[in-house]
Write a protein that holds these residues in place. Structure first.
Motif, short mmCIF file in Angstrom:
data_model
loop_
_atom_site.label_atom_id
_atom_site.label_comp_id
_atom_site.label_asym_id
_atom_site.label_seq_id
_atom_site.Cartn_x
_atom_site.Cartn_y
_atom_site.Cartn_z
N ALA B 183 -33.25 29.17 19.58
CA ALA B 183 -33.18 28.89 18.14
C ALA B 183 -32.33 27.66 17.89
CB ALA B 183 -32.62 30.09 17.41
N HIS B 184 -32.75 26.85 16.94
CA HIS B 184 -32.02 25.65 16.54
C HIS B 184 -31.84 24.68 17.70
CE1 HIS B 184 -30.71 28.93 13.76
NE2 HIS B 184 -31.32 28.07 12.95
N SER B 185 -32.86 24.58 18.55
CA SER B 185 -32.80 23.59 19.61
C SER B 185 -33.92 22.58 19.40
CB SER B 185 -32.95 24.26 20.98
OG SER B 185 -34.21 24.90 21.07
N GLY B 186 -34.18 22.25 18.16
CA GLY B 186 -35.19 21.25 17.87
C GLY B 186 -36.59 21.82 17.78
N ARG B 187 -36.69 23.10 17.46
CA ARG B 187 -38.00 23.73 17.36
C ARG B 187 -38.06 24.61 16.14
NH1 ARG B 187 -37.55 24.20 22.58
NH2 ARG B 187 -39.03 22.87 23.66
N THR B 188 -39.22 24.67 15.54
CA THR B 188 -39.45 25.62 14.47
C THR B 188 -39.89 26.93 15.11
OG1 THR B 188 -40.22 23.77 13.16
CG2 THR B 188 -40.70 25.96 12.32
N ASP B 204 -32.87 31.79 9.80
CA ASP B 204 -32.41 31.08 8.61
C ASP B 204 -32.90 31.78 7.36
OD1 ASP B 204 -31.20 28.90 10.04
OD2 ASP B 204 -33.25 28.28 10.54
N ARG B 205 -34.17 32.23 7.47
CA ARG B 205 -34.75 32.97 6.35
C ARG B 205 -35.55 34.14 6.89
NH1 ARG B 205 -38.42 29.91 2.52
NH2 ARG B 205 -38.90 28.64 4.37
N VAL B 206 -35.66 35.16 6.09
CA VAL B 206 -36.44 36.34 6.46
C VAL B 206 -37.54 36.51 5.41
CG1 VAL B 206 -36.37 38.85 6.76
CG2 VAL B 206 -34.45 37.44 7.55
N PHE B 207 -38.76 36.77 5.92
CA PHE B 207 -39.86 37.13 5.01
C PHE B 207 -40.10 38.62 5.17
CE2 PHE B 207 -42.29 32.79 5.45
CZ PHE B 207 -41.19 32.14 4.89
N THR B 219 -32.45 34.40 2.57
CA THR B 219 -31.56 34.40 3.73
C THR B 219 -31.42 35.84 4.20
OG1 THR B 219 -29.62 34.77 2.38
CG2 THR B 219 -30.25 32.47 2.77
N PRO B 220 -31.01 36.01 5.46
CA PRO B 220 -30.82 37.40 5.95
C PRO B 220 -29.94 38.20 5.01
CG PRO B 220 -30.60 35.85 7.76
CD PRO B 220 -30.76 35.03 6.52
N LYS B 221 -28.90 37.56 4.49
CA LYS B 221 -27.98 38.27 3.60
C LYS B 221 -28.73 38.75 2.35
CE LYS B 221 -23.47 37.46 1.46
NZ LYS B 221 -23.54 36.67 0.22
#
Lengths: 247, 240
Positions: B183-188, B204-207, B219-221
């Motif tokens: 995660a967050h290594s330059g990839r979606t 970053d976001r949850v659906f 956001t998860p929160k």
């Protein structure tokens, strides 16, 4: 105990039996070889599918349906009739000294005289085996978990790359037992081409039988030869099956 | 990176996606949660055209996914996928599983691709399993190889379809750790998952999806602690 068995008939016709055995082996080998290649193409044709896009209909119309039609026709008609149809109708249409569609002139004359029955016999057996092998390939291909196809395509590999590297190698392992059966069937069915005068094993037996009006010796003898080749084929297939176990 | 507009999808007469829209940014990590049968996997599979949507449009990395003119093979080299059931190629070693696509598609030589393959195996902690066949590996190891395989084409987007659902409980952790490290290594990344703790930490976001729609997103929160939709609350109270 076996004094009634006239071995001398077999001995006298030994060269013909030997030539017949060789022809039978040739026919079987050609049938399996050509049949496997054609069968793979037909089998792939039968499962070919483009789910959307401009190629959908051409693939259905020119690949999938003709493959299905061919397999249905061949599997739905007797091999014996196919042999006669090919020898007396189709081959003369293609190879004919004056009006052959494929080969004409002296070459046609020569081929017809020297190899006429062999060409027809080999062609008929190959085309027949192709249809059965196509079904074996189709079943093998469709037995591979759909996830394999999806995993390969999701990596960006094309339909062709997926078939070649992922699906066919796995399907092939599952197809070995039925392919072995088909080889044995083909070996035995090759006796039918004696009907068009091709001198294979059954033809040799018929000739010997006719000369002496003795039927036990020649037919028992070739039965034994067929049985031996069948056992050898079985052994070979078992070996391959052990080597290429399904995964 | 991913833009989805009003997606409809039917299986026969059953509608499994209804007017789903979403925007996913570069480098964003999205987790999709929701009850089974809510259309999460179908939604994910529409993104690399393993399923074809019936209406709407999807744009992934500039590719119009459902356009008849799109080159799906090229699109898919930009979008890696990890499956619930791993789907490793059983007739190849772990290393060959990884090397095949780069060799076939990018025409890498065998030595180049195997160097890449070994690096990727090292990255998922399986450097010593290069020559093992899938059936010789545990479920968790197989899934890590599958992740390495998906990374081999260096995709810009990685899709995970319930990557830990087919695993024994003790193996879930090792797979989630690998995914987290990506995660967050330059990839979606878009991850369909039932692991709520993981979703909370990594995304970053949850659906939240239910009955073919994205009922709530945030956001998860916002989703896990301040959710506003009744259906989200009902679902979360059932599983947490």
């Amino acid at each position: 105990m076996f004094s009634w068995f006239r071995t001398d008939i077999i001995v006298e016709y030994w060269p013909l039996f030997l030539q017949g055995l060789w022809t039978t082996l040739e026919l079987t080998a050609i049938g399996i070889g050509v049949g496997t290649v054609l069968g793979l193409l037909l089998g792939l044709g039968k499962v070919s599918q483009v789910e959307h896009g401009p190629w959908r209909w051409p693939v259905l119309l020119f690949i999938r349906w003709p493959s299905t039609l061919y397999v249905t026709f061949v599997r739905g008609t007797p091999l014996f009739v196919q042999i006669l149809l090919i020898h007396f109708a189709i081959v003369p249409l293609l190879i004919h000294p004056s009006e052959g569609l494929l080969i004409q002139g002296d070459v046609a004359l020569y081929l017809k005289r020297e190899y006429g029955a062999f060409i027809s016999g080999a062609l008929a057996l190959s085309l027949n085996a192709a249809a059965y092998i196509a079904e074996i390939f189709r079943a093998g291909i469709q037995s591979i978990d759909r996830g394999q196809f999806e995993a390969s395509r999701s990596l960006g590999m094309s339909y062709y790359q997926t078939m070649k590297n992922i699906i066919v190698p796995q399907a092939f392992r599952r197809m070995l037992p039925p392919l072995g059966n088909e080889a044995i069937t083909l070996l035995k069915d090759s006796s039918l081409v004696s009907a068009i005068g091709l001198a294979e094993l059954a033809y040799a037996a018929r000739t010997a039988a006719g000369a002496y009006a003795r039927y036990w010796e020649p037919y028992l003898f070739i039965s034994f030869v067929y049985l031996l080749i069948t056992l050898a084929l079985t052994y070979g297939v078992n070996f391959l099956e052990r080597k290429y176990k399904p995964l | 990176m991913i833009k989805i507009e009003k997606l409809d999808k039917f299986f026969g007469s059953k509608q499994v996606l209804t007017q789903v829209s979403a925007d996913i940014q570069d480098n964003e990590v999205i987790c999709i949660i929701g009850p089974s049968g809510s259309g999460k996997s179908t939604f994910l599979r529409c993104m690399n055209a393993l399923e074809k949507a019936d209406n709407g449009r999807i744009e992934v990395d500039g590719f119009e996914v459902h356009s008849p003119k799109v080159n799906l093979d090229e699109l898919r080299t930009h979008v890696g996928m990890v499956f619930q059931r791993f789907n490793l190629f059983p007739h190849m070693t772990a290393l060959r599983n990884i090397c095949l696509a780069p060799e076939q598609i990018k025409s890498l030589s065998k030595s180049e691709s195997e160097k890449l393959g070994r690096e990727l195996l090292e990255r998922v902690g399986l450097a010593d399993k290069a020559d093992a066949y899938p059936h010789e590996l545990s479920g968790g190891q197989q899934q890590r190889v599958a992740i390495a395989r998906a990374l081999a084409m260096n995709p810009k987007v990685l899709l995970f379809d319930e990557p830990t659902s087919a695993l024994d409980p003790e193996m879930v952790g090792e797979v989630l750790d690998v995914i987290k490290s990506l995660a967050h290594s330059g990839r979606t990344m878009v991850i369909v998952t039932h692991e709520m703790g993981f979703a909370e930490r990594v995304s970053d976001r949850v659906f939240f999806m239910d009955e073919g729609q994205i009922v709530e997103r945030g956001t998860p929160k916002e989703i896990f602690y301040e959710s506003k939709a009744e259906r989200t609350k009902a679902f979360l109270s059932k599983i947490m």
